[in-house]
Structure formats: structure tokens, C-alpha cells
Design a protein around this motif. Sequence first.
Motif, short mmCIF file in Angstrom:
data_model
loop_
_atom_site.label_atom_id
_atom_site.label_comp_id
_atom_site.label_asym_id
_atom_site.label_seq_id
_atom_site.Cartn_x
_atom_site.Cartn_y
_atom_site.Cartn_z
N VAL A 130 53.05 85.49 -20.13
CA VAL A 130 53.77 84.25 -19.82
C VAL A 130 53.81 84.00 -18.32
O VAL A 130 53.50 82.91 -17.84
N PHE A 131 54.18 85.02 -17.56
CA PHE A 131 54.29 84.86 -16.10
C PHE A 131 52.92 84.59 -15.47
O PHE A 131 52.80 83.74 -14.58
N VAL A 132 51.89 85.29 -15.92
CA VAL A 132 50.56 85.09 -15.36
C VAL A 132 50.06 83.68 -15.67
O VAL A 132 49.50 83.00 -14.81
N THR A 133 50.30 83.21 -16.89
CA THR A 133 49.85 81.89 -17.30
C THR A 133 50.46 80.79 -16.45
O THR A 133 49.76 79.89 -15.96
N PHE A 134 51.78 80.88 -16.21
CA PHE A 134 52.47 79.81 -15.49
C PHE A 134 52.34 79.92 -13.97
O PHE A 134 52.82 79.05 -13.26
N GLN A 135 51.71 80.97 -13.48
CA GLN A 135 51.44 81.03 -12.04
C GLN A 135 50.48 79.93 -11.62
O GLN A 135 50.47 79.51 -10.46
N PHE A 136 49.67 79.44 -12.57
CA PHE A 136 48.68 78.41 -12.25
C PHE A 136 49.26 77.00 -12.37
O PHE A 136 48.60 76.03 -12.01
N PRO A 186 60.77 80.46 -24.18
CA PRO A 186 60.23 81.14 -25.37
C PRO A 186 60.07 82.64 -25.18
O PRO A 186 59.90 83.37 -26.16
N LEU A 187 60.13 83.10 -23.95
CA LEU A 187 59.97 84.54 -23.68
C LEU A 187 61.18 85.35 -24.11
O LEU A 187 61.05 86.50 -24.56
N PHE A 188 62.37 84.77 -24.04
CA PHE A 188 63.60 85.54 -24.23
C PHE A 188 63.82 86.08 -25.64
O PHE A 188 64.28 87.22 -25.79
N PRO A 189 63.53 85.32 -26.72
CA PRO A 189 63.68 85.92 -28.05
C PRO A 189 62.80 87.17 -28.23
O PRO A 189 63.25 88.17 -28.80
N ALA A 190 61.57 87.10 -27.71
CA ALA A 190 60.68 88.25 -27.83
C ALA A 190 61.22 89.43 -27.02
O ALA A 190 61.20 90.58 -27.49
N VAL A 191 61.71 89.16 -25.82
CA VAL A 191 62.28 90.24 -24.99
C VAL A 191 63.49 90.85 -25.67
O VAL A 191 63.68 92.07 -25.64
N ALA A 192 64.33 90.02 -26.30
CA ALA A 192 65.52 90.53 -27.00
C ALA A 192 65.13 91.45 -28.15
O ALA A 192 65.72 92.52 -28.35
N LEU A 193 64.10 91.05 -28.93
CA LEU A 193 63.65 91.88 -30.05
C LEU A 193 63.07 93.21 -29.57
O LEU A 193 63.35 94.27 -30.13
N ILE A 194 62.26 93.14 -28.51
CA ILE A 194 61.66 94.36 -27.96
C ILE A 194 62.73 95.30 -27.41
O ILE A 194 62.70 96.51 -27.64
#
Length: 243
Positions: free
Chosen positions: A2-8, A19-27
Motif C-alpha cells: 500500500v505504501f509503495v503504491t501510493f508513493q507514486f 483499507p490497510l487498517f482492517p488487514a493490520v488489525a487481523l494480522i
Amino acid sequence: VVFVTFQFAHSKLASYILPLFPAVALITGSLIIDMIEKKYVNRLSKVFTASVAIFIIALGCVVPAAFPFYKKYVPDLLPLFFTSASLLTLGVVSLILLLKEKILKSLLVLGIAPIVLLWSLFLIKSDIQPYISTIDSVQYLPSGNAAATLLTSKPYARGLRYFTDRNVTVLDINGGNYFSPHPINILTSQEQLKNYLKEQKITYAVLKKSGFKTISELSAKEFRITLLKLIGYNYVIKIEALS
């Protein structure tokens, strides 16, 4: 990824990574459960839990201690006492449960801390809103003449456009262009600013202190400048071209 993609991306808004936070919460949840269930990382789980609990206690102490530094923004002590007492209680209870080898319950108690912080932000919303948003400034702008654009500083452009549904012109002397999904006129020189103000005759603006200073330096023979309201860091002004 996510971070690499939005650097551009030209424009980087905080909402892009929501959208990153639900995945981070599960992990994170899965990692915590593994730490509890697997004996060989039990010590690591204790150190992690104790560290978070101590951080929460320290935060509870800092909130009232730092009041002299932010009382300008949050003058009411009641929400601060609520936040401080809640964080201290959660931290101490978590440590007690940890000492009793009840690691899962200790982590669950710590999980309440973000809810406390969010609730605290809700309690002080009206105090801090003028310093982080232009929504309160909008009420001092006239609703008529929607064809005229509003003058604003770069950080306020998107918010002002959203709250007023009007086109904005950005004042950014000696600055540069920046990406926007909507076409925005950017004034980067004193000459451009003067021509813009003379063309509109009457201009309303919401500016930062630096922008207000730039406007104040205009010739009094050419422009009449009226400060309508100072809200937080937002200078709401009216500019009339005299010639």
C-alpha cells in the motif's frame, strides 16, 4: 504494498490507506493469539504487554502534566481528567492481570485504551475543530455570488471547497503547483494576486497567518481589507478592490 503504491500518487491523503487498517488489525490479532498460545514466545508476549501497559500509564500522566502547553486549544479540564484517569486505570489493571499470568485479559483491557482516546477526541471536538478544519469559518462567508471564487491557503483548499461547494483560488506566493482532482487557480506572485483581486472586485478569503500577512501588505490605496473573524488559525477576510 500500500505504501509503495501510493508513493507514486501526486496527492497523498490519509484516507487513501484506510483499507490497510482492517488487514493490520487481523494480522496483529493473529500475532497476539500466537504469542499467547505458543509457550516459547510467552516471555515475548509478557514483555510486549508490559511495555504497552507502561506506555498507557505514562500517557495518562502526560495528559494533565502537559496541560499548560495546550490549554489554548483545550481549555476545559474535565475531558482531560477523564482521559487521564481512564488511561491510568487501564494501565494499572493490565499490569495486575499480567502479574497474575492472565495475559489475554490484560491485552483485552489494553484494547479499551483506543476507545477511550477516541471518546476523548469526541469530547474536545468543538475545542480543537477551529484549529484543524475550516468548517467554522464558512459561516462568515456570504452565500451569494457563487460565481466568485474564494481565496484560500493551500492546506485549506480541499476543505473549503467541500464545505462551500464553490471554486477556490489558492494563494501560494513563490510556491508551486500541486495535484488536485478539480482545476484550481494558484497565485504564485504579487502581480497575479493583484490582478485576481481587481478582476473580482470583492473577494472573500480564508487564509493562514502567512497568507493574511501577504494580503495586509497590499497597498491601502488599491484595496480595502477587513478582518471578519479569526477562528483558530483561520483568518476570514473581505478584500475590496478600490480601482
